[in-house]
Design a protein around this motif. Structure first.
Motif, PDB file in Angstrom:
ATOM      1  N   VAL A 129       0.872  -1.171   0.000  1.00  0.00           N
ATOM      2  CA  VAL A 129       0.000   0.000   0.000  1.00  0.00           C
ATOM      3  C   VAL A 129       0.908   1.220   0.000  1.00  0.00           C
ATOM      4  CG1 VAL A 129      -1.838   1.226   1.201  1.00  0.00           C
ATOM      5  CG2 VAL A 129      -1.756  -1.276   1.263  1.00  0.00           C
ATOM      6  N   ASP A 130       1.045   1.822  -1.183  1.00  0.00           N
ATOM      7  CA  ASP A 130       1.964   2.957  -1.312  1.00  0.00           C
ATOM      8  C   ASP A 130       1.232   4.267  -1.593  1.00  0.00           C
ATOM      9  OD1 ASP A 130       1.164   2.419  -3.876  1.00  0.00           O
ATOM     10  OD2 ASP A 130       3.173   2.301  -4.717  1.00  0.00           O
ATOM     11  N   PHE A 131      -0.006   4.341  -1.181  1.00  0.00           N
ATOM     12  CA  PHE A 131      -0.818   5.531  -1.432  1.00  0.00           C
ATOM     13  C   PHE A 131      -0.135   6.795  -0.908  1.00  0.00           C
ATOM     14  CE2 PHE A 131      -4.160   8.527  -0.135  1.00  0.00           C
ATOM     15  CZ  PHE A 131      -4.773   8.734  -1.366  1.00  0.00           C
ATOM     16  N   PHE A 132       0.424   6.727   0.307  1.00  0.00           N
ATOM     17  CA  PHE A 132       1.036   7.905   0.916  1.00  0.00           C
ATOM     18  C   PHE A 132       2.497   8.099   0.515  1.00  0.00           C
ATOM     19  CE2 PHE A 132      -2.346   6.707   3.922  1.00  0.00           C
ATOM     20  CZ  PHE A 132      -3.079   7.885   3.885  1.00  0.00           C
ATOM     21  N   THR A 133       3.124   7.084  -0.019  1.00  0.00           N
ATOM     22  CA  THR A 133       4.556   7.186  -0.290  1.00  0.00           C
ATOM     23  C   THR A 133       4.911   7.244  -1.769  1.00  0.00           C
ATOM     24  OG1 THR A 133       4.823   4.773  -0.293  1.00  0.00           O
ATOM     25  CG2 THR A 133       5.098   5.916   1.823  1.00  0.00           C
ATOM     26  N   GLN A 134       3.943   7.071  -2.657  1.00  0.00           N
ATOM     27  CA  GLN A 134       4.262   6.978  -4.084  1.00  0.00           C
ATOM     28  C   GLN A 134       4.863   8.255  -4.659  1.00  0.00           C
ATOM     29  OE1 GLN A 134       0.722   5.891  -6.148  1.00  0.00           O
ATOM     30  NE2 GLN A 134      -0.433   7.664  -5.482  1.00  0.00           N
ATOM     31  N   LYS A 135       4.619   9.383  -4.039  1.00  0.00           N
ATOM     32  CA  LYS A 135       5.169  10.640  -4.550  1.00  0.00           C
ATOM     33  C   LYS A 135       6.467  11.048  -3.850  1.00  0.00           C
ATOM     34  CE  LYS A 135       0.799  12.399  -6.163  1.00  0.00           C
ATOM     35  NZ  LYS A 135       0.780  12.262  -7.550  1.00  0.00           N
ATOM     36  N   LEU A 136       6.923  10.230  -2.914  1.00  0.00           N
ATOM     37  CA  LEU A 136       8.189  10.524  -2.234  1.00  0.00           C
ATOM     38  C   LEU A 136       9.362  10.273  -3.181  1.00  0.00           C
ATOM     39  CD1 LEU A 136       7.695   8.863   1.276  1.00  0.00           C
ATOM     40  CD2 LEU A 136       7.705  11.302   0.745  1.00  0.00           C
ATOM     41  N   PRO A 137      10.495  10.925  -2.920  1.00  0.00           N
ATOM     42  CA  PRO A 137      11.699  10.599  -3.699  1.00  0.00           C
ATOM     43  C   PRO A 137      12.107   9.142  -3.464  1.00  0.00           C
ATOM     44  CG  PRO A 137      11.994  12.643  -2.464  1.00  0.00           C
ATOM     45  CD  PRO A 137      10.699  12.044  -2.006  1.00  0.00           C
ATOM     46  N   GLN A 138      12.977   8.645  -4.342  1.00  0.00           N
ATOM     47  CA  GLN A 138      13.348   7.231  -4.313  1.00  0.00           C
ATOM     48  C   GLN A 138      14.016   6.824  -3.007  1.00  0.00           C
ATOM     49  OE1 GLN A 138      16.012   5.963  -7.411  1.00  0.00           O
ATOM     50  NE2 GLN A 138      15.456   3.821  -7.136  1.00  0.00           N
ATOM     51  N   ARG A 139      14.889   7.656  -2.464  1.00  0.00           N
ATOM     52  CA  ARG A 139      15.620   7.285  -1.246  1.00  0.00           C
ATOM     53  C   ARG A 139      14.675   7.032  -0.059  1.00  0.00           C
ATOM     54  NH1 ARG A 139      21.135   9.954   0.671  1.00  0.00           N
ATOM     55  NH2 ARG A 139      21.792   8.632  -1.011  1.00  0.00           N
ATOM     56  N   GLN A 192      11.514   6.281  -0.190  1.00  0.00           N
ATOM     57  CA  GLN A 192      10.709   5.106  -0.546  1.00  0.00           C
ATOM     58  C   GLN A 192      11.489   3.828  -0.280  1.00  0.00           C
ATOM     59  OE1 GLN A 192       9.156   4.925  -4.515  1.00  0.00           O
ATOM     60  NE2 GLN A 192       7.810   6.678  -4.222  1.00  0.00           N
ATOM     61  N   ARG A 193      12.748   3.808  -0.694  1.00  0.00           N
ATOM     62  CA  ARG A 193      13.599   2.638  -0.493  1.00  0.00           C
ATOM     63  C   ARG A 193      13.786   2.362   0.998  1.00  0.00           C
ATOM     64  NH1 ARG A 193      19.007   3.414  -3.174  1.00  0.00           N
ATOM     65  NH2 ARG A 193      17.585   4.053  -4.787  1.00  0.00           N
ATOM     66  N   ALA A 194      13.971   3.430   1.784  1.00  0.00           N
ATOM     67  CA  ALA A 194      14.140   3.260   3.237  1.00  0.00           C
ATOM     68  C   ALA A 194      12.874   2.666   3.850  1.00  0.00           C
ATOM     69  CB  ALA A 194      14.490   4.591   3.887  1.00  0.00           C
ATOM     70  N   LEU A 195      11.708   3.178   3.454  1.00  0.00           N
ATOM     71  CA  LEU A 195      10.450   2.645   3.990  1.00  0.00           C
ATOM     72  C   LEU A 195      10.232   1.197   3.553  1.00  0.00           C
ATOM     73  CD1 LEU A 195       8.135   5.759   3.582  1.00  0.00           C
ATOM     74  CD2 LEU A 195       8.944   4.747   5.725  1.00  0.00           C
ATOM     75  N   ASP A 196      10.564   0.902   2.296  1.00  0.00           N
ATOM     76  CA  ASP A 196      10.458  -0.484   1.823  1.00  0.00           C
ATOM     77  C   ASP A 196      11.409  -1.393   2.597  1.00  0.00           C
ATOM     78  OD1 ASP A 196       8.521   0.182  -0.009  1.00  0.00           O
ATOM     79  OD2 ASP A 196       9.888   0.226  -1.731  1.00  0.00           O
ATOM     80  N   GLY A 197      12.609  -0.897   2.874  1.00  0.00           N
ATOM     81  CA  GLY A 197      13.580  -1.675   3.645  1.00  0.00           C
ATOM     82  C   GLY A 197      13.089  -1.948   5.057  1.00  0.00           C
ATOM     83  N   ILE A 198      12.538  -0.927   5.691  1.00  0.00           N
ATOM     84  CA  ILE A 198      11.981  -1.105   7.040  1.00  0.00           C
ATOM     85  C   ILE A 198      10.837  -2.106   7.001  1.00  0.00           C
ATOM     86  CG2 ILE A 198      10.703   0.060   8.892  1.00  0.00           C
ATOM     87  CD1 ILE A 198      12.415   2.590   8.185  1.00  0.00           C
ATOM     88  N   GLY A 199       9.994  -1.993   5.979  1.00  0.00           N
ATOM     89  CA  GLY A 199       8.885  -2.945   5.838  1.00  0.00           C
ATOM     90  C   GLY A 199       9.368  -4.370   5.659  1.00  0.00           C
ATOM     91  N   SER A 200      10.419  -4.548   4.860  1.00  0.00           N
ATOM     92  CA  SER A 200      10.972  -5.890   4.648  1.00  0.00           C
ATOM     93  C   SER A 200      11.568  -6.455   5.925  1.00  0.00           C
ATOM     94  CB  SER A 200      12.037  -5.858   3.546  1.00  0.00           C
ATOM     95  OG  SER A 200      11.459  -5.577   2.296  1.00  0.00           O
ATOM     96  N   VAL A 201      12.273  -5.613   6.683  1.00  0.00           N
ATOM     97  CA  VAL A 201      12.851  -6.072   7.953  1.00  0.00           C
ATOM     98  C   VAL A 201      11.747  -6.428   8.942  1.00  0.00           C
ATOM     99  CG1 VAL A 201      14.235  -5.373   9.951  1.00  0.00           C
ATOM    100  CG2 VAL A 201      15.051  -4.897   7.636  1.00  0.00           C
TER     101      VAL A 201
END
Length: 169
Positions: free
Chosen positions: A72-82, A84-93
């Motif tokens: 669910v990237d509704f709130f993060t899709q407009k963020l810069p890549q870095r 987004q990558r950090a949030l995805d990394g936290i989610g994966s961990v």
């Protein structure tokens, strides 16, 4: 590391697919027997419940490796890549932590249920089998998610699905 995870996760997914095919055949035969001779396969529902749980746990590592989980990237899709990558990394961990806990608890549950001698009601299969079958898929999912999360947090992984050639971005 990707190649190792890919090979193991693929074998897990293929085993899950074989189990799903076996369960489909079991269902067809049981329904046919119920319709023709009024006698379904005893314990077909018990076998389906255990089997579907097994299939799901065996598919999870491949799904995580391919990044095919719902995000669910509704709130993060407009963020810069870095970020987004950090949030995805936290989610994966966090997913890795959850899968480790689930794997440990299903293993502990298998031991507890085995010690209690619980069996299914109709065909008397040991209940600990159902718990024990889940632990390997959850553990592999945890390893893959942790590996992905750490790569994302280090900026080594864009968090996109794996390409067809099998080399992560």
């Amino acid at each position: 590391m990707f190649a190792v995870f890919r090979r193991i996760a693929l074998w897990f997914a293929l085993a899950g697919g074989a189990a799903a095919c076996g369960l489909a055949l079991l269902t067809v035969v049981s329904i046919a027997m119920r319709a023709t001779v009024s006698k379904p396969i005893p314990g077909d529902v018990e076998l389906m419940q255990m089997g579907i749980a097994l299939c799901i746990s065996l598919y999870l590592p491949w799904c995580q490796l391919q990044r095919a989980n719902i995000i669910v990237d509704f709130f993060t899709q407009k963020l810069p890549q870095r970020p987004q990558r950090a949030l995805d990394g936290i989610g994966s961990v966090l997913l890795a932590v959850m899968c480790v806990l689930l794997s440990l608890r299903t293993g502990a549950g298998a031991l507890a249920v085995s010690g209690a001698g619980e069996t299914t009601m109709i065909i008397g299969l040991p209940m600990w089998w159902a718990y024990a079958m889940l632990a390997p898929g959850l553990a592999l999912t945890a390893l893959i998610a942790l590996w992905q999360g750490l790569r994302q947090l280090r900026g080594l992984d864009a968090g996109t699905p794996a390409p067809a050639d099998g080399v992560p971005s």
